[in-house]
Design a protein around this motif. Structure first.
Motif, PDB file in Angstrom:
ATOM      1  N   SER A   1      52.095 -17.053 139.695  1.00 20.31           N
ATOM      2  CA  SER A   1      53.358 -16.940 138.954  1.00 20.31           C
ATOM      3  C   SER A   1      53.585 -18.210 138.142  1.00 20.31           C
ATOM      4  O   SER A   1      53.127 -19.300 138.527  1.00 20.31           O
ATOM      5  CB  SER A   1      54.531 -16.740 139.930  1.00 20.31           C
ATOM      6  N   PRO A   2      54.287 -18.103 137.020  1.00 16.55           N
ATOM      7  CA  PRO A   2      54.585 -19.310 136.236  1.00 16.55           C
ATOM      8  C   PRO A   2      55.400 -20.304 137.054  1.00 16.55           C
ATOM      9  O   PRO A   2      56.216 -19.926 137.898  1.00 16.55           O
ATOM     10  CB  PRO A   2      55.389 -18.768 135.043  1.00 16.55           C
ATOM     11  N   VAL A   3      55.129 -21.583 136.777  1.00 20.18           N
ATOM     12  CA  VAL A   3      55.828 -22.628 137.538  1.00 20.18           C
ATOM     13  C   VAL A   3      57.327 -22.595 137.287  1.00 20.18           C
ATOM     14  O   VAL A   3      58.125 -23.030 138.119  1.00 20.18           O
ATOM     15  CB  VAL A   3      55.238 -23.999 137.173  1.00 20.18           C
ATOM     16  N   SER A   4      57.734 -22.026 136.150  1.00 17.99           N
ATOM     17  CA  SER A   4      59.161 -21.945 135.844  1.00 17.99           C
ATOM     18  C   SER A   4      59.899 -20.995 136.784  1.00 17.99           C
ATOM     19  O   SER A   4      61.133 -21.015 136.828  1.00 17.99           O
ATOM     20  CB  SER A   4      59.359 -21.503 134.391  1.00 17.99           C
ATOM     21  N   ASN A   5      59.157 -20.151 137.536  1.00 17.58           N
ATOM     22  CA  ASN A   5      59.810 -19.283 138.511  1.00 17.58           C
ATOM     23  C   ASN A   5      60.223 -20.040 139.764  1.00 17.58           C
ATOM     24  O   ASN A   5      60.956 -19.493 140.607  1.00 17.58           O
ATOM     25  CB  ASN A   5      58.885 -18.134 138.906  1.00 17.58           C
TER      26      ASN A   5
ATOM     27  N   GLU B   1      54.835 -28.669 131.969  1.00 15.49           N
ATOM     28  CA  GLU B   1      53.601 -28.110 131.442  1.00 15.49           C
ATOM     29  C   GLU B   1      53.403 -26.713 132.043  1.00 15.49           C
ATOM     30  O   GLU B   1      53.680 -26.479 133.227  1.00 15.49           O
ATOM     31  CB  GLU B   1      52.420 -29.014 131.807  1.00 15.49           C
ATOM     32  N   ASP B   2      52.921 -25.792 131.218  1.00 16.62           N
ATOM     33  CA  ASP B   2      52.679 -24.437 131.701  1.00 16.62           C
ATOM     34  C   ASP B   2      51.557 -24.441 132.727  1.00 16.62           C
ATOM     35  O   ASP B   2      50.460 -24.957 132.475  1.00 16.62           O
ATOM     36  CB  ASP B   2      52.312 -23.521 130.536  1.00 16.62           C
ATOM     37  N   SER B   3      51.829 -23.897 133.893  1.00 15.63           N
ATOM     38  CA  SER B   3      50.830 -23.784 134.945  1.00 15.63           C
ATOM     39  C   SER B   3      51.209 -22.610 135.845  1.00 15.63           C
ATOM     40  O   SER B   3      52.314 -22.068 135.749  1.00 15.63           O
ATOM     41  CB  SER B   3      50.738 -25.082 135.750  1.00 15.63           C
ATOM     42  N   GLN B   4      50.280 -22.226 136.713  1.00 16.86           N
ATOM     43  CA  GLN B   4      50.479 -21.093 137.603  1.00 16.86           C
ATOM     44  C   GLN B   4      50.568 -21.583 139.043  1.00 16.86           C
ATOM     45  O   GLN B   4      49.806 -22.464 139.456  1.00 16.86           O
ATOM     46  CB  GLN B   4      49.312 -20.098 137.473  1.00 16.86           C
TER      47      GLN B   4
END
Length: 836
Positions: A516-520, A509-512
């Protein structure tokens, strides 16, 4: 309701070609035309009438029009004919909606002498299921002539000349396979002077004939007579059959045998074994001698009775000689003859009623079966259509249909002999994915007979279950300084659905996280659910991060569920201790003064160090590595306090150099070393002289030239060195302040080192007034020291021989910009005036 409709074009064409054959019989033709032009439809049933022997492809009727269906419905419903017969007499043309002749229809082969003659079949349509019954009545045409059983063999009689007028002689009956008006109608005897015909009607409508003596015979005139018996039907054109009658005139035999009953009646059970006696007939003859001896025989009868029964020619006992089947013949009529030796014959009739035996089990035929059935099918959905028949009659042929076991189905009767298997409740494929349905059909006979059939019904899946995780949340651990790409944790969900509906994909799920985005930080394998670190983590910057993982199935529409995964970053011992005090400078030598009157346990100073790691990696211990006099000082293992371990004496050297090593508790441990200079003296001049000797260079050579050259080189070297040192010190202090400022770890509270022990045994009192201003970010807290009551710091510079006593009024030695000491709270710092 009844609907009168015109006959189809094919039927009219056929009848018009036959019209001259019916000329003169207008009443019969009118009745026939009415039957051909009337179609009865009652509750989804229609009826057609056609003549037999129609050509293949002849039109019977317009089914689509009569049933009120359009051609698209016939094609989409895959309309088809269902019949239990082996021969398909009709064919449904779904493209035109008409019913045509598929095979030649022989009414005599189909029904025999049964009238009216008809056959029925069903038309089944699907999506939705519909069932219609169609009955086709086959009308007879005169296509058979009457035929005598033994037409090629003459009927022989031996008649005594003394036979009385009126004596009857039974003749063979002719068989005509046609029925009604086309069947056998009359017998004609060739003209003669002695005999006439007398016709009789059987209860079943058949006719038999007897030859009656009208005038006495005269053997001397006519010892032999040859006659012809002609059987004619009522068809147009009329058909006939002929058999010869040969009469031999015998000498006098005046009396014919006479039965004691004109009609015998008896009952016989179906499936009676061969040889079983049924009834005994009796006849008498008034003659004597050979003319009075009687023999019994069964005359040639219509149908198969002659092959089923036999009679004892001497006793007249009738026995079973064949197979009796109630489903084929329910009644038998047998003519019995009693003949004397003189040739006279008496006749009687035996009527045998067949009693039904429950010898046929119900027969189950599956007309239509829908499998699989969707699990969201509503109760009342038709799963199968069954046709169940029992060839027995009355209670033996009555059927009770049931389902074996407790299953969510029920059976409802629709048309005659048709049953619908219907769902009785909602399905759940996750609980039961397949049903083995055993349908039992039982008749009401005694004993009962039953048959069964099994249907394997599969339930197709519907995406009605979302993926489920084992837990509501997960905790995962990863050690800092990890390699990017390392697996952290694997989430797993399960879905109770099947196939594509149970195929799970995992999504982040998209989150910060820290803006920064969690995908980082992490990545997720959509198929396996494995969480992977995208980069290396630093415990000192981030202690944990929390992400939300979504499990989504492949259904349409897809269903999903979420779970929280908390990733806890574990600390590594990757930072050595940092010494905060005493501050190591590259210039002046700072020494702590100890009076010679100091007692045992005198607090000299305190080494303050911190470790930005956490847990046991930040547990520090202090050890004295080197000392000028190891017997004079000791270092506290836990607090870093340097104290005297004995009384200071005059013999102790003024200059004391201590090397303290600070180690953490990590594996492997890391350490830092600090040098502490201690001056043992009661006055500054004493200290000055000792440290001045320490800083002097060796004596120069007396050679003046050598000193001059050396002085020039030293001056040049010192100039360059001083310049480099000054720049290095500036850079070093700037970096130290930045490192301490950016540290995230709490700093151990520390009291400034210019103080005496709490017992007041020192010679110098150090009293500080300070304020603490704290914010939510402890790194930016303000710590201001007030004016010191008294502060003595001994600073020795190798390049000077003087002693400088600094009295600091506003800032202490440790008051550097943004000092990290402010970040370490201590209860003692809460007081306004503290003696250190």
């Amino acid at each position: 309701f009844f609907v009168v409709m015109m006959a189809t074009r094919g039927s009219l064409t056929y009848l018009s070609s036959r019209w001259p054959l019916f000329y003169g019989l207008r009443q019969q033709i009118g009745l026939l035309m009415f039957l051909l032009h009337v179609v009865n439809m009652v509750g989804g049933q229609i009826r057609y009438s056609i003549p037999e022997e129609m050509k293949k492809g002849s039109v019977i009727g317009n089914v689509a029009q009569d049933l009120g269906l359009d051609l698209k419905r016939l094609r989409s419903g895959r309309a088809r004919i269902v019949t239990g017969e082996n021969i398909h007499y009709t064919e449904l043309k779904t493209d035109k909606g008409i019913l045509v002749v598929n095979e030649r229809i022989d009414r005599e082969q189909l029904c025999g002498d049964v009238t009216p003659c008809s056959f029925s079949f069903e038309v089944i349509l699907e999506n939705p299921m519909e069932l219609h019954r169609i009955t086709v009545e086959v009308l007879d045409i005169n296509d058979h002539a009457p035929v005598f059983p033994n037409k090629d063999t003459a009927i022989g009689f031996e008649i005594s000349e003394s036979a009385a007028v009126g004596v009857q002689f039974p003749l063979q009956s002719a068989d005509d396979l046609d029925v009604g008006q086309n069947a056998l109608q009359d017998y004609i005897l060739s003209p003669n002077d002695n005999f006439i015909l007398k016709q009789h009607a059987n209860p079943d409508g058949g006719k038999y004939v007897e030859m009656v003596l009208q005038r006495s015979l005269d053997r001397e005139k006519h010892p032999h007579l040859s006659l012809k018996l002609v059987a004619v039907d009522g068809g147009t054109p009329q058909r006939s059959g002929t058999v010869n009658i040969d009469i031999t005139v015998l000498d006098a035999n005046d009396n014919a045998p006479v039965f004691n009953q004109s009609v015998y009646k008896a009952s016989v059970m179906e499936n009676t074994t061969k040889g079983t006696s049924i009834i005994t007939v009796n006849a008498t003859d008034a003659d004597s001698g050979s003319n009075g001896l009687i023999t019994y025989s069964l005359s040639k009868t219509k149908g198969s009775a002659g092959n089923i029964f036999t009679i004892d020619e001497n006793t007249g006992t009738v026995s079973v000689s064949g197979q009796i089947d109630y489903e084929k013949d329910r009644k038998y009529e047998v003519r019995v003859e009693a003949k004397d030796q003189g040739g006279l014959t008496g006749t009687s009739k035996i009527i045998l009623d067949v009693v039904d035996v429950n010898d046929n089990a119900p027969v189950i035929n599956i007309m239509s079966f829908s499998s699989p059935v969707s699990e969201d099918a509503l109760p009342g959905t038709t799963v199968a259509i069954l046709n169940i028949k029992d060839a027995d009659s009355d209670k033996n042929g009555q059927i009770k249909c049931s389902i074996d076991g407790k299953l969510p189905f029920k059976i409802e009767s629709s048309l005659t002999n048709y049953y619908n298997l219907i769902s009785d409740q909602h399905f759940d494929r996750e609980s039961v994915s397949e049903f083995n349905i055993t349908i039992i059909a039982t008749d009401l006979g005694s004993p009962t007979l039953s048959s069964s059939t099994q249907l394997d019904l599969k339930i197709s899946d519907v995406n009605d279950n979302a993926p489920l995780f084992d837990k509501n949340s997960y905790s995962a651990y990863i050690t800092e300084n990890n390699s990017p790409g390392i697996s952290i944790f694997a989430v797993s969900a399960r879905d109770s659905d099947w196939n594509q509906n149970a195929r799970i994909s995992y999504l982040l799920e998209d989150s910060q996280v820290s803006g920064s985005p969690v995908s980082n930080y992490v990545s997720l394998n959509s198929e396996t659910g494995v969480l992977t670190a995208v980069r290396s983590f630093d415990y000192e910057q981030m202690k944990q991060l929390q992400i939300v993982v979504k499990a989504q199935d492949g259904g349409s529409p897809p269903l999903s569920s979420n779970v929280t995964v908390k990733i806890l970053i574990q600390d590594q011992n990757d930072n050595p201790p940092q010494v905060l005090y005493p501050v190591q400078t590259g210039g002046s030598l700072v020494a702590e003064m100890v009076p010679r009157s100091a007692d045992v346990g005198y607090l000299v100073t305190k080494v303050v160090a911190v470790d930005v790691d956490s847990g046991q990696n930040a547990w520090l211990s202090y050890k004295l590595q080197k000392a000028t006099d190891r017997a004079l000082f000791e270092v506290g293992l836990q607090n870093g306090e340097i104290r005297t371990i004995r009384q200071v004496t005059d013999k102790d050297a003024v200059k004391q150099r201590l090397t303290v090593i600070v180690e953490d508790n990590g594996q492997p441990s890391r350490s830092a070393t600090v040098i502490v200079n201690v001056a043992v003296a009661d006055s500054f001049p004493e200290v000055l002289s000792e440290f001045t000797d320490f800083t002097h260079d060796k004596e120069y050579n007396d050679n003046l030239t050598f000193y001059l050259v050396l002085a020039l080189a030293v001056v040049s070297f010192l100039f360059i060195t001083c310049l480099v040192v000054i720049i290095s010190v500036k850079i070093y202090r700037w970096r130290q302040s930045r490192i301490l400022y950016h540290s995230n770890l709490p700093v151990i509270p520390y009291y400034p080192p210019r103080y005496s022990d709490t017992l007041g045994t020192g010679t110098l009192q150090h009293v500080y007034n300070y304020e603490v201003c704290r914010t939510t970010d402890s790194r930016k807290s303000d710590c201001k020291f007030g004016r010191a009551g008294s502060q003595n710091v001994l600073i020795m510079d190798p390049r000077s021989t003087g002693t400088m006593q600094r009295i600091q009024s506003e800032k202490s030695i440790l008051d550097e910009p943004d000092s990290p000491l402010e970040k370490y709270p201590d209860p003692l710092l809460k007081s306004t005036n503290t003696t250190l």
